[in-house]
Design an enzyme around this catalytic site. Structure first.
Site, mmCIF file in Angstrom:
data_model
loop_
_atom_site.group_PDB
_atom_site.id
_atom_site.type_symbol
_atom_site.label_atom_id
_atom_site.label_comp_id
_atom_site.label_asym_id
_atom_site.label_seq_id
_atom_site.Cartn_x
_atom_site.Cartn_y
_atom_site.Cartn_z
ATOM 1 N N LYS A 124 0.837 -1.198 0.000
ATOM 2 C CA LYS A 124 0.000 0.000 0.000
ATOM 3 C C LYS A 124 0.877 1.255 0.000
ATOM 4 C CE LYS A 124 -3.042 0.075 3.328
ATOM 5 N NZ LYS A 124 -3.870 0.370 4.510
ATOM 6 N N LYS A 136 3.230 -2.165 11.238
ATOM 7 C CA LYS A 136 1.910 -2.098 11.883
ATOM 8 C C LYS A 136 2.071 -2.521 13.325
ATOM 9 C CE LYS A 136 -2.439 -1.361 10.642
ATOM 10 N NZ LYS A 136 -2.964 -0.566 9.522
ATOM 11 N N GLY A 175 -3.011 5.968 13.622
ATOM 12 C CA GLY A 175 -4.186 5.258 14.133
ATOM 13 C C GLY A 175 -4.615 4.110 13.237
ATOM 14 N N ASP A 176 -5.559 3.360 13.736
ATOM 15 C CA ASP A 176 -6.251 2.305 12.987
ATOM 16 C C ASP A 176 -7.502 2.023 13.830
ATOM 17 O OD1 ASP A 176 -5.569 0.356 10.554
ATOM 18 O OD2 ASP A 176 -6.528 -0.880 12.058
ATOM 19 N N ASN A 251 -14.221 5.589 11.703
ATOM 20 C CA ASN A 251 -13.645 6.725 10.979
ATOM 21 C C ASN A 251 -13.716 6.556 9.455
ATOM 22 O OD1 ASN A 251 -10.789 7.484 9.625
ATOM 23 N ND2 ASN A 251 -11.517 9.158 10.895
HETATM 24 N N1 GLU Z 1 -4.019 2.539 9.616
HETATM 25 C C1 GLU Z 1 -4.034 3.225 8.367
HETATM 26 C C2 GLU Z 1 -3.753 2.230 7.258
HETATM 27 O O1 GLU Z 1 -4.181 1.112 7.343
HETATM 28 C C3 GLU Z 1 -3.158 4.463 8.356
HETATM 29 C C4 GLU Z 1 -1.713 4.264 8.612
HETATM 30 C C5 GLU Z 1 -0.888 5.553 8.717
HETATM 31 O O2 GLU Z 1 -1.444 6.640 8.545
HETATM 32 O O3 GLU Z 1 0.307 5.424 8.968
HETATM 33 O O4 GLU Z 1 -3.170 2.504 6.244
#
Ligand code: GLU
Length: 455
Positions: A124, A136, A175-176, A251
């Site tokens: 990604k 992560k 965040g997540d 969110n």
């Molecule tokens: N948790 C989000 C993702 O899955 C954002 C990660 C970020 O901003 O570092 O991409």
């Protein structure tokens, strides 16, 4: 787990052996295995074109995180009782930049879940075209029903260990699920205290008064809808006038609803883990935000307060007929049966706001039915891309307007779309965004890894 598309493709021996190697070494991590399989499944043609990838064991190296941290997170609840949770940070790949990826606080979190998320994040982040590696983290802590003071103590305990592994050039969390503005505040505060540094670039999703970026809150949801709009444009359609169903009500879901409405769509349903609401007039966004963001209540409350809306306990939100479906809750929430229902109801596009919400079998159903399908690696990359915009503003000690940040996000989503499209065409599968995203993300990381030697 067998290769999902065994019947469709002959796999390059390098792909097969890398998959088997990974599966043997990570036997109890089904989500991680699934995430790896979903990428590897599309890489055989790339390995055939680039024999050096197999020679240098790029796939095996990609599947092995550079570093995996697991730590104890002790904290005390409001009654004085002690709890022990487990904290994780998987620093997966830093060939393209510092590890970047969110923190998830949810009871379902374990090492395999964090590894699946970290693995996805590599590709990604590569697809954004920016210089960020993949990582992560998170914890099996359940924030539901916890007081502010409990959340604060938990975040402080979590960061007390994590802080020594972070740095703006090393590892930058965000965040997540279960980690929003409130948690980022407590985490940043504890980092600042322990490090004795006001280091804005160490975490993203910060408050606007202290180094945050406009549009970061909205970015993942906005981005996934902008991606959907680009897919539709490519086939001469638009979101305007479409009936949209979003799953989740966190969110990502809320800001998907907002952007879809801006673009003229009617969003008729959203959900939480207990059930879903249907509102044929179109969701009342202010009410949704009040219930979810301010009151932190269940989605059922929406139907109690909105005339004409109904709540369905349990069941599948995908039973609600729609033109566009945006799975934006969590992994494996849209299975093959749900995909068949969507196809039967005439869905034209599906884009993943969440990470890996569609099972491989469901992806297969949608691909065969020629539904436009935006995989999460591409469709939900707007969040992490806007984190990089936040880091850019931090580095220049500046702060952009909403319009400027949003136009940068829109441009990034359009570039991601085009990168997927171009790679899919180059590999003889025009319109296959899954293949395009996997190959384009992989090529960028693989060439950086090759250039940087055996590390
Ligand atoms: N948790 C989000 C993702 O899955 C954002 C990660 C970020 O901003 O570092 O991409």
């Amino acid at each position: 787990m067998p290769f999902s598309s065994e019947a469709r493709r002959d796999h390059h021996p390098g792909v097969r052996s890398a998959y088997e190697h990974m599966a043997r070494r990570n036997p109890d991590e089904p989500e991680f295995q699934q995430a790896v399989l979903e990428v590897l499944d599309d890489l055989s043609p790339a390995l055939t074109r680039h024999p050096e990838y197999a020679e240098q064991r790029i796939l095996e190296r990609l599947c092995e995180p550079e570093r995996q941290l697991m730590f104890r997170v002790p904290w005390r609840d409001d009654q004085g009782q002690v709890h022990i949770n487990r904290g994780f940070r998987v620093e997966f790949n830093s060939a393209l930049g510092p590890y970047k990826g969110g923190l998830r606080f949810h009871p379902s979190v374990d090492l395999g879940v964090i590894k699946f998320l970290g693995f996805e994040q590599i590709f990604k982040n590569a697809l954004t075209g920016m210089n960020i590696g993949g990582g992560k983290g998170g914890s099996d802590f359940d924030p539901k029903g916890r007081s502010d003071a409990e959340i604060e103590r938990f975040c402080q305990s979590f960061m007390t260990e994590l802080h020594r592994h972070l740095g703006e050039h090393t590892d930058v969390p965000a965040g997540d699920i279960g980690v929003g503005a409130r948690e980022i505040g407590y985490l940043f505060g504890q980092y600042r205290r322990l490090a004795n540094r006001w280091e804005a670039g160490v975490i993203t999703g910060k408050g606007l008064e202290w180094g945050g970026s406009r549009v970061r809150t909205e970015a993942t949801g906005y981005g996934s809808v902008l991606f959907t709009q680009r897919m539709l444009e490519r086939v001469g359609k638009a979101l305007d006038g479409q009936r949209v169903v979003v799953s989740g009500s966190g969110n990502v879901a809320i800001y998907s609803v907002e952007k879809a409405q801006h673009l003229g769509a009617t969003v008729v349903a959203c959900s939480d883990s207990a059930g879903y609401v249907v509102d044929d007039k179109g969701l009342d966004l202010d009410l949704l935000k009040q219930i979810k963001e301010v009151e932190r209540e269940r989605i059922s409350v929406y139907a109690e307060r909105r005339v004409g809306a109904r709540y369905v306990e349990g069941g599948s939100v995908w039973d609600v007929p729609c033109d566009v479906a945006l799975p934006s809750a969590t992994q494996n929430e849209l299975d093959a049966d749900a995909a068949r229902v969507l196809v039967r109801n005439g869905v034209i596009a599906v884009a993943e706001g969440a990470n890996m919400p569609t099972t491989p079998e469901a992806v297969q159903v949608l691909r065969e039915a020629k539904v436009l399908f935006g995989p999460g690696k591409a469709a939900n990359a707007g969040g992490v891309a806007t984190s990089v915009l936040e880091m850019r503003q931090n580095a220049r000690r500046t702060s952009w307007s909403f319009q400027h940040a949003e136009s940068e996000l829109a441009e990034t989503m359009s570039d991601i779309h085009d990168r997927c499209e171009e790679a899919a065409e180059r590999y003889g599968a025009p319109g296959d965004y899954v293949l395009g995203a996997n190959v384009a993300g992989f090529e960028r990381v693989a060439s950086a890894m090759l250039a940087q030697g055996l590390i």
